[in-house]
Structure formats: C-alpha cells, structure tokens
Design an enzyme around this catalytic site. Structure first.
Site, PDB file in Angstrom:
ATOM      1  N   ASP A  34      71.465 -12.650  47.173  1.00  0.00           N
ATOM      2  CA  ASP A  34      71.311 -11.073  46.535  1.00  0.00           C
ATOM      3  C   ASP A  34      70.372 -10.997  45.713  1.00  0.00           C
ATOM      4  OD1 ASP A  34      72.115 -12.792  44.370  1.00  0.00           O
ATOM      5  OD2 ASP A  34      73.789 -11.622  43.745  1.00  0.00           O
ATOM      6  N   HIS A 127      44.373  -6.891  30.430  1.00  0.00           N
ATOM      7  CA  HIS A 127      43.915  -5.409  31.268  1.00  0.00           C
ATOM      8  C   HIS A 127      42.764  -4.402  29.681  1.00  0.00           C
ATOM      9  CE1 HIS A 127      42.308  -1.875  33.132  1.00  0.00           C
ATOM     10  NE2 HIS A 127      43.047  -1.198  32.963  1.00  0.00           N
ATOM     11  N   ASP A 166      33.859   0.614  36.490  1.00  0.00           N
ATOM     12  CA  ASP A 166      34.335   1.759  35.498  1.00  0.00           C
ATOM     13  C   ASP A 166      33.727   0.766  34.138  1.00  0.00           C
ATOM     14  OD1 ASP A 166      36.156  -0.340  34.770  1.00  0.00           O
ATOM     15  OD2 ASP A 166      37.854   0.705  36.104  1.00  0.00           O
ATOM     16  N   LYS A 189      34.329   6.283  35.754  1.00  0.00           N
ATOM     17  CA  LYS A 189      35.901   6.381  37.324  1.00  0.00           C
ATOM     18  C   LYS A 189      36.403   6.941  36.735  1.00  0.00           C
ATOM     19  CE  LYS A 189      39.180   3.201  37.904  1.00  0.00           C
ATOM     20  NZ  LYS A 189      39.380   2.310  37.857  1.00  0.00           N
ATOM     21  N   ARG A 191      40.895   8.579  37.231  1.00  0.00           N
ATOM     22  CA  ARG A 191      41.923   8.190  38.400  1.00  0.00           C
ATOM     23  C   ARG A 191      43.033   9.536  38.238  1.00  0.00           C
ATOM     24  NH1 ARG A 191      44.043   3.749  41.046  1.00  0.00           N
ATOM     25  NH2 ARG A 191      42.540   2.013  39.763  1.00  0.00           N
ATOM     26  N   SER A 220      43.730  -4.626  42.974  1.00  0.00           N
ATOM     27  CA  SER A 220      44.162  -4.515  43.269  1.00  0.00           C
ATOM     28  C   SER A 220      44.395  -3.936  44.848  1.00  0.00           C
ATOM     29  CB  SER A 220      45.308  -3.404  42.809  1.00  0.00           C
ATOM     30  OG  SER A 220      46.539  -2.885  42.900  1.00  0.00           O
ATOM     31  N   THR A 221      44.699  -2.909  45.442  1.00  0.00           N
ATOM     32  CA  THR A 221      43.501  -2.235  46.730  1.00  0.00           C
ATOM     33  C   THR A 221      43.086  -1.868  47.364  1.00  0.00           C
ATOM     34  OG1 THR A 221      43.459   0.433  45.544  1.00  0.00           O
ATOM     35  CG2 THR A 221      46.052  -0.269  46.371  1.00  0.00           C
ATOM     36  N   THR A 224      38.662   0.513  43.733  1.00  0.00           N
ATOM     37  CA  THR A 224      37.828   0.677  43.198  1.00  0.00           C
ATOM     38  C   THR A 224      36.166  -0.260  43.167  1.00  0.00           C
ATOM     39  OG1 THR A 224      39.276   0.556  40.826  1.00  0.00           O
ATOM     40  CG2 THR A 224      37.269  -0.200  40.358  1.00  0.00           C
TER      41      THR A 224
END
Ligand code: R5P
Length: 293
Positions: A34, A127, A166, A189, A191, A220-221, A224
């Site tokens: 599960d 971060h 950035d 930058k 967002r 991440s993606t 940037t």
C-alpha cells in the site's frame, strides 16, 4: 560512533563512514504493497552518537518518512545523540507564505525532524540560509561550491567566469570564483508564482571568448540554468557548463540544458543522478569529525 547510510543515500553514507572509520549500521527497508515505508535498524545504539545520512530528493515524502522512522528508532534504541544529515533538504524553497493560505512547508518538515528526536542537523547548500534559523537544535548548511569549482579547475577551466542564474545564487558563484578566478556575476530572474514560468533578463557579461560555469543550488526542470547558458552562448562564451549541488533533473531537464548549448552538467551526490560526479563525502565527514565524530 555509528553511521547509518539511509536508503536514499546509501553510497554516500558508506563513503562518509569509511572516511570517519566509523561503524556502519545497515538499514533493512521496504515498501509495503500500500506504499507505507518499513525500516529496521541493525546495531546496538545504546549510548552511541549516531549520524543518519539520508537525502530527501524525489520521492521526497517517502525519503522524509524513512528519515523520521530512522531518527525515532535510533533514539528509541537509546542512542545518545542523533545527527540528521540531509544532503538535499526538500521543501526548503517553500520557506514563507508567498500566497495567502499557503503551507510554510519547511517549517512543518523541521517540526517533524525535531519531534522525531533529531539533536543536530546538517545539510548542504540549503536553498536559503535563513531556513536554519527555524531549527531549535543546532543546524548547519555546508557548501559544495568549492568542491565543484575544484572539479572544473582540475579539468583546466582556470579563469572561467562563474555565473549565478539568479540573485539568490550570487553567493554560490562568488564562492566558486574564488577558486576559478575569471570573475563572477548574476542574472535577474522572475518566477510567476502561479504558473511557475520563469523569465531571465539579459545583461552584458564579461564572457566573450571565455569559458563559463553556471552555478546553482538546484537544477529541477532545468529552465533556470538553460536560460543562463543561452545568454552566455549568445554573448560569445566558449565552453559553458552547468553545475549544481542538487541535480534533481526532473523530466527532460538534462536534454533541455544540453539543447541550450551547454557543454556538460556536473552535480554532486547530494542527489544521486547520472551527473552526480562530485562527491560531498569529504565535506560531510569533515563536518562530523569537527563536532567530535
Ligand atoms: C530557485 O531559485 C533555485 O535556486 C533554482 O534556481 C531552481 O529551483 C531551479 O529550478 P528549475 O531547474 O526548474 O528552473
């Protein structure tokens, strides 16, 4: 003193233990049908100082839950002190209420880590350093930037320009520039808080016929870093690399960065990935050794 290499950072954890010449407590783990996490620790923890090394890269919630189970179990088995070493701290980007009613996710994560028995906390390039102030227990963020810069220097990229994609990453580029020489700078930058879309403002950089490296905490993606690489290439930079502490590389990130003109991507093993070339094991081992491990 015992090191527990968590399921999400097994290789890194073992490297740290080896550097510290510490005993390793293996973890037995599984997922139930599960989806629930199961953890079993194999060692005598009574009166011992224990360092648990477990990153919280995707799947973040599972890795976080495994960490909480390990910390709580080690304390329950009478460990004297537990240091939670979380090379990549998930949820750290949601460190304030940007939009009304939003969860301040990192505060919840910190409460959970402390409630489970964390006595000290160690991470790498969180971060925002401000996040550390939200802990009640001693908390520290180490920087992998010197290790990344050394990597490029050893490969002949001396006098390369260090660019932060950035303003938030400008300290990272500055740190790297101290090793690479070649100067540093940052881009502006924005967002969109609702769509997540980013836009990067181009400005003139001293990069013509120079090599350059874009330094960020997280990829991440890839949007940037790709935008920064494109700007560097447009302005006549020679070889351009992307470097980060936390290569999450979601979806087509790698392809996106390479298609923007990058000559390579280099990350650390804070997050295991195909580009996690630089190890932070020495960084973590040194920090643990300094606190008496
Ligand atoms: C945010 O400011 C971070 O420092 C990174 O720049 C960001 O998380 C990178 O995200 P992406 O790779 O999706 O553009």
């Amino acid at each position: 003193m015992i090191v527990i290499p968590g399921p999400a950072s097994e290789e890194l954890g073992r490297k740290v233990a080896e550097l510290l010449e510490a005993k390793v407590a293996p973890v037995v783990f599984k997922r139930f049908p599960d989806g629930e996490s199961y953890i079993r620790l194999n060692a005598d923890f009574k009166g011992e100082d224990v360092a648990i090394i477990q990153t919280t890269s995707p799947p973040q919630d599972t890795h976080l839950m495994q960490m909480l189970l390990m910390v709580d179990t080690a304390k329950n088995l009478e460990a004297r002190k537990v240091v939670a070493v979380v090379p990549y701290l998930a949820y750290a980007r949601q460190d304030k209420r940007f939009l009304e009613g939003e969860a301040v996710s990192i505060e919840t994560v910190i409460k959970l880590l402390e409630a489970s028995g964390t006595d000290e906390f160690l991470t790498v390039n969180t971060h925002e350093e401000n996040v550390l102030r939200k802990f009640s227990v001693p908390a520290k963020s180490l920087s992998a930037m010197p290790l990344l810069a050394e990597y490029f220097k050893k490969r002949g990229l001396t006098e390369a320009f260090s660019l932060a994609p950035d303003r938030g990453a400008s300290e990272l580029a500055k740190e790297a520039a101290e090793i690479l020489g070649g100067g540093y700078g940052w881009l502006r930058k924005e967002r969109d808080r609702l769509t997540g879309e980013i836009s990067t403002e181009e400005k003139i950089l001293d990069v013509k016929d120079k090599d350059a490296v874009v330094f960020d905490d997280i990829i991440s993606t890839g949007g940037t870093v790709a935008a920064a690489v494109e700007i560097l290439k447009r302005q006549g930079a020679e070889k351009v690399y992307a470097a980060c502490a936390h290569p999450l590389l979601i979806g087509e990130a790698q392809k996106r960065i390479m298609q923007s003109g990058a000559d390579g991507i280099v990350g650390t093993d804070c997050v295991p990935s195909p580009v996690s070339i630089v190890s932070v094991a020495t960084l973590i081992a040194d920090a643990l050794a300094k606190r008496g491990f």
